[in-house]
Scaffold this active site. Structure first.
Site, PDB file in Angstrom:
ATOM      1  N   LYS A 288     -54.131  28.635  41.355  1.00  0.00           N
ATOM      2  CA  LYS A 288     -55.537  28.501  41.620  1.00  0.00           C
ATOM      3  C   LYS A 288     -55.752  26.872  41.770  1.00  0.00           C
ATOM      4  CE  LYS A 288     -57.119  32.645  40.591  1.00  0.00           C
ATOM      5  NZ  LYS A 288     -58.531  33.453  39.568  1.00  0.00           N
ATOM      6  N   HIS A 289     -56.367  26.501  42.502  1.00  0.00           N
ATOM      7  CA  HIS A 289     -57.198  24.816  42.324  1.00  0.00           C
ATOM      8  C   HIS A 289     -57.560  24.711  41.048  1.00  0.00           C
ATOM      9  CE1 HIS A 289     -55.870  24.558  46.703  1.00  0.00           C
ATOM     10  NE2 HIS A 289     -56.675  25.360  47.027  1.00  0.00           N
ATOM     11  N   ALA A 290     -57.785  23.673  40.220  1.00  0.00           N
ATOM     12  CA  ALA A 290     -58.125  22.653  39.496  1.00  0.00           C
ATOM     13  C   ALA A 290     -59.853  22.905  39.826  1.00  0.00           C
ATOM     14  CB  ALA A 290     -57.844  21.089  39.226  1.00  0.00           C
ATOM     15  N   ASP A 299     -52.979  22.537  44.401  1.00  0.00           N
ATOM     16  CA  ASP A 299     -53.349  21.641  44.697  1.00  0.00           C
ATOM     17  C   ASP A 299     -52.362  20.401  45.591  1.00  0.00           C
ATOM     18  OD1 ASP A 299     -56.277  21.523  43.215  1.00  0.00           O
ATOM     19  OD2 ASP A 299     -54.948  21.375  41.649  1.00  0.00           O
TER      20      ASP A 299
END
Length: 655
Positions: A288-290, A299
Site C-alpha cells: 500500500k502507499h506510504a 510508491d
C-alpha cells in the site's frame, strides 16, 4: 522510579517473549514463438493455482483458539490483555505507531485499579500489527507516566502486559510484556508466492537453455516432427511479431524505427506491479502507499510508468517525424491523445454503479490517467517544438563520450529547470492560511497535532483553491497513520510539475538509447552516470533519512527527492534490462513485455473490471492475507494472459 522491561523467559518457564511481526523468457526452440507463448500461458496459470494450493498462514495451537481468534480479531491485529496489579491507581494507556513521525499518542484504553492483592483488573484490546507500537501508561489521576515501551506485535498473537510493583520496593513499578500465544507468520504467504515465482523462472530458464543446445534441439525437432518450428528457428530475419525469441540483430537494423523491448518490458513491469497493488496486494502494508514520507512497493510503480512514458514519447515522435509527418498534424494528435487520457481518467476514478448517480458537485477531477495525459501533453509539445534530427551514429570514440544528448536539448532542459523552480517557489514561499509557509507535513496527528488541517501545505491549498474540496480525493493515505480529516489528492496540480520533470528524465533515457544505439558501452556508462548523479541528489535532499531531510521522499507531494530517487532506480533498471534483453537476448522480457505493449487497455480494463468475476470472488475468510494474496495474484496473472492473447491476435489499443 519506574521501570519498563521485557518479562524474562527464564523466570517464567513456559512463557516466552518475542515480537511476532513478522518469468523468465519462454523457450523458443520447441515450437518457436507460438510454443513459447503457450508454455508461458500454461505456466502462469499453473503458478497461480500452485500458489493458491501452497499459500498458508502460520500454524495455531488448537482449532478452538484459532476460531476464537478469528471471531475476536481482524487482519493485522493482535490481542493485548492489560493487567493492572496496582492498588489505588487507575491507568490510562496511550498508543500509536512508531512510524507515525512526531505524532500525538492516542488513548487506547483505561484500566481501573486492582480490586485487591492477587486480583488484577484486566482490560482486553486489539492492537495493530502493521508497524511497531508505542505504549505509554499514565496514572490517570496524576497524569504521571508510569512506564513506556515499544514493541512489534504479531498478527493474531495473544499478549499480556503486566503492570505491578517490583519485589525490590513498593515505589518501583514494572511493566512486563509476555506472549501467551504465538502469533502467526503473516508474511509466509508472500514468501511462498515469491519462491513459486522463482522456481518458475528457474524452470523456464533451464528449458530455454536446453533448447538452445543443438543436440537437444535436434532431438526435440525429430520427436515432434515440426518443419514449421525448424523454419522459424533457422530463419535469420524472422517476423517482427514473433513471441518468445529476441528480435534478431539483422531485423533490428532493418527496422525503422527501432523498437526496444527493454522499454516495453520496463513499462510492463511497472504496469503489472500497479495492477497488483491496486487490487490490494494481499492487504499487506508494504503493498500500500506510504502514509506520508518514505517508500513502499506501491510508491514505485506510477513514477516508473511516467518515466518510461517519457522514453516512449521521444522514440515514437522521432519515428513519426522521420516518416514525414508534419509538426502541425502531430501536434493535433498529441492534443487529442491527451484529451482522451484525461477524459477516460475522469470516468474511471468516479464509479457509481454501486453507489447510485454521482453528483457533479462531487466528481473527482485529478487522477492517474489525468496526470499522465497532462504530463504527456507538456513533454510531447516541448519535444515537438525543439525537435532536431537524430545523428545516425557516433562518428568517433570521442563523440560517443560527449554530452550531445544533453547539449542538443538545452532549450528543453532550460524549460524543465524553470518548471522545477516554480515548484520550489510555490511549495516553500506560497502563504497558506492557517499553516506555516513551506509546510511539507501530513497534518492531523503529525507535528504533535499543531497543524491538523494543513495536510500537504501549498499543494493542498492550490488544489482546494482551483478545484474545490469536493473534487479531490477524500480518503488520502495520510489518514491511515496521521488520522487526517481533510481531502488531499496525490495526483493534484502542483505535483504534476514534478511528474513532467520525471517524464523528461525518461526522454533523456530515450535519447541516450537512440543517439548511441551503435555503442552499447556508451549507453551503459550514461545510464550508470545518471543513476549515480540522481541518487546523490536524493541523498543530499533527504540527508539519507526518511523524515529529517530538507525535502523528504514523498509520493503524495511528488517531491523533488521522490522524483530523483525513483528516476535513479529507473536508470539502473534500464542499465540491467538493455544489455540483458536487447543486446545479449538473454531474456525476452516475458511475461512483462505483453502488458507493456498494451498498457492503456490493461490499465483501463483492470480498473473497470476490478469487482467482476474472475478478478474478484467471495472469500472464505476475509481476514486472511493468504486468501487476499491468492485472489490478487490470480487477477494480476489473468491480465498478463489477456495481454498475451491480444498480442498474439495483434490487437493493440492506441489512443
Amino acid at each position: 522510579m519506574t521501570d519498563a522491561r521485557p518479562y524474562a523467559a527464564e523466570q517464567r518457564g513456559s512463557r516466552e517473549r518475542g515480537g511476532g511481526g513478522g518469468g523468465a523468457g519462454a523457450a523458443g526452440g520447441m515450437s518457436g514463438a507460438e510454443g513459447a507463448g503457450r508454455a508461458l500461458a500454461a505456466l502462469l496459470l499453473a503458478a497461480s493455482v500452485l500458489s493458491a494450493a501452497l499459500l498458508a498462514p502460520g500454524g495455531s495451537p488448537t482449532p478452538d483458539l484459532e476460531k476464537k481468534r478469528r471471531l475476536e480479531l481482524k487482519m493485522d491485529q493482535a490481542l493485548l490483555l492489560i493487567h493492572n496489579e496496582l492498588p489505588g491507581t487507575n491507568l490510562t494507556v496511550y498508543w500509536n505507531f512508531d512510524r507515525c513521525y512526531h505524532c500525538l499518542l492516542q488513548v487506547l484504553v483505561e484500566v481501573s485499579q486492582s480490586r485487591k492483592p492477587g486480583e488484577p483488573s484486566i482490560e482486553a484490546v486489539a492492537v495493530s500489527t502493521q508497524h511497531g507500537s508505542i505504549l505509554q501508561l499514565n496514572d490517570t489521576a496524576e497524569e504521571k507516566q508510569v512506564c513506556r515501551l515499544e514493541y512489534k506485535f504479531g498478527e493474531f498473537g495473544n499478549y499480556s502486559l503486566l503492570v505491578k510493583h517490583t519485589h525490590d520496593g513498593v515505589n518501583e513499578i514494572a511493566c512486563d510484556l509476555v506472549v501467551n500465544e504465538k502469533p502467526v507468520d503473516s508474511n509466509l504467504p508472500v514468501i511462498i508466492a515469491f519462491l513459486v515465482g522463482l522456481v518458475l523462472i528457474i524452470v523456464v530458464s533451464f528449458l530455454r537453455f536446453l533448447l538452445s543446445l543443438e543436440d537437444f534441439h535436434d532431438w526435440i525437432s525429430k520427436a515432434i516432427n515440426s518443419q514449421e518450428t525448424d523454419g522459424l528457428i533457422n530463419s535469420e530475419l524472422g517476423s517482427p511479431s514473433r513471441v518468445g525469441d529476441p528480435q534478431p540483430e539483422a531485423w533490428r537494423q532493418l527496422a525503422a524505427p527501432l523498437r526496444l523491448r527493454c522499454v516495453d518490458t520496463f513499462r510492463g513491469i511497472a504496469l503489472i506491479l500497479m495492477v497488483f497493488v491496486n487490487y490490494g496486494g494481499g492487504r499487506y502494508w508494504y503493498f500500500k502507499h506510504a502514509s506520508w514520507n518514505g517508500l513502499t512497493v506501491a510508491d514505485l510503480v506510477f513514477p516508473w510508468f511516467v518515466f518510461i512514458m517519457g522514453s516512449s514519447i521521444f522514440l515514437s515522435m522521432t519515428s513519426i517525424l522521420q516518416r514525414g509527418c508534419s509538426k502541425f498534424r502531430l501536434l493535433g494528435k498529441i492534443a487529442w491523445r491527451s484529451f482522451l487520457l484525461i477524459c477516460i481518467g475522469i470516468v474511471i476514478v468516479n464509479p457509481n454503479y454501486c453507489l447510485g448517480p454521482l453528483s457533479w458537485e462531487k466528481v473527482r477531477i485529478p487522477g492517474v490517467l489525468q496526470r499522465l495525459g497532462s504530463t504527456y501533453f507538456v513533454v510531447a509539445v516541448l519535444e515537438l517544438l525543439f525537435a532536431k534530427p537524430v545523428p545516425e551514429s557516433c562518428t568517433s570514440e570521442r563523440s560517443c563520450f560527449s554530452l550531445l544528448d544533453i547539449t542538443s536539448s538545452w532549450p528543453q532542459w532550460l524549460f524543465v529547470l524553470m518548471l522545477e523552480g516554480v515548484w520550489l517557489a510555490l511549495t516553500f514561499f506560497l502563504p497558506v492560511p492557517g499553516c506555516p509557509t513551506g509546510y511539507l507535513g501530513p497534518g492531523g496527528l503529525g507535528d504533535w497535532g499543531k497543524y491538523p488541517n494543513c495536510t500537504g501545505g501549498a499543494a493542498s491549498y492550490i488544489d482546494r483553491l482551483l478545484l474545490g474540496d469536493h473534487h479531490l480525493y477524500q480518503h488520502p493515505s495520510s489518514a491511515v497513520l496521521y488520522h487526517t480529516e481533510v481531502a488531499y489528492d496525490p495526483e493534484g496540480i502542483l505535483g504534476t510539475i514534478n511528474s513532467i520533470v520525471m517524464a523528461f528524465l525518461g526522454v533523456q533515457a530515450g535519447k541516450i538509447l537512440l543517439y548511441y544505439k551503435d555503442h552499447t558501452k556508451g549507453i551503459l556508462i550514461r545510464f550508470a552516470a545518471w543513476g549515480c548523479f540522481l541518487g546523490f541528489i536524493s541523498v543530499a535532499l533527504t540527508k539519507a533519512s526518511e523524515n529529517e531531510g530538507f525535502i523528504p521522499v514523498n509520493k503524495n507531494l511528488w517531491s523533488v527527492s521522490y522524483v530523483t530517487t525513483l528516476s535513479s532506480f529507473a536508470f539502473f533498471i534500464l542499465l540491467v534490462l538493455y544489455p540483458v534483453v536487447d543486446v545479449k537476448g538473454l531474456w525476452t522480457g516475458t511475461p512483462f513485455f505483453y502488458p507493456g505493449m498494451n498498457s492503456i487497455l490493461v490499465y483501463v480494463g483492470h480498473e473497470v473490471f476490478a469487482n467482476y468475476f474472475p478478478f474478484q470472488w467471495r472469500l472464505g475468510d476475509g481476514q486472511s492475507h493468504k486468501e487476499h494474496l491468492v485472489q490478487n495474484t490470480v487477477a494480476t496473472a489473468l491480465w498478463v494472459l489477456i495481454a498475451y492473447g491480444l498480442y498474439r491476435k495483434k490487437v493493440f489499443w492506441k489512443i
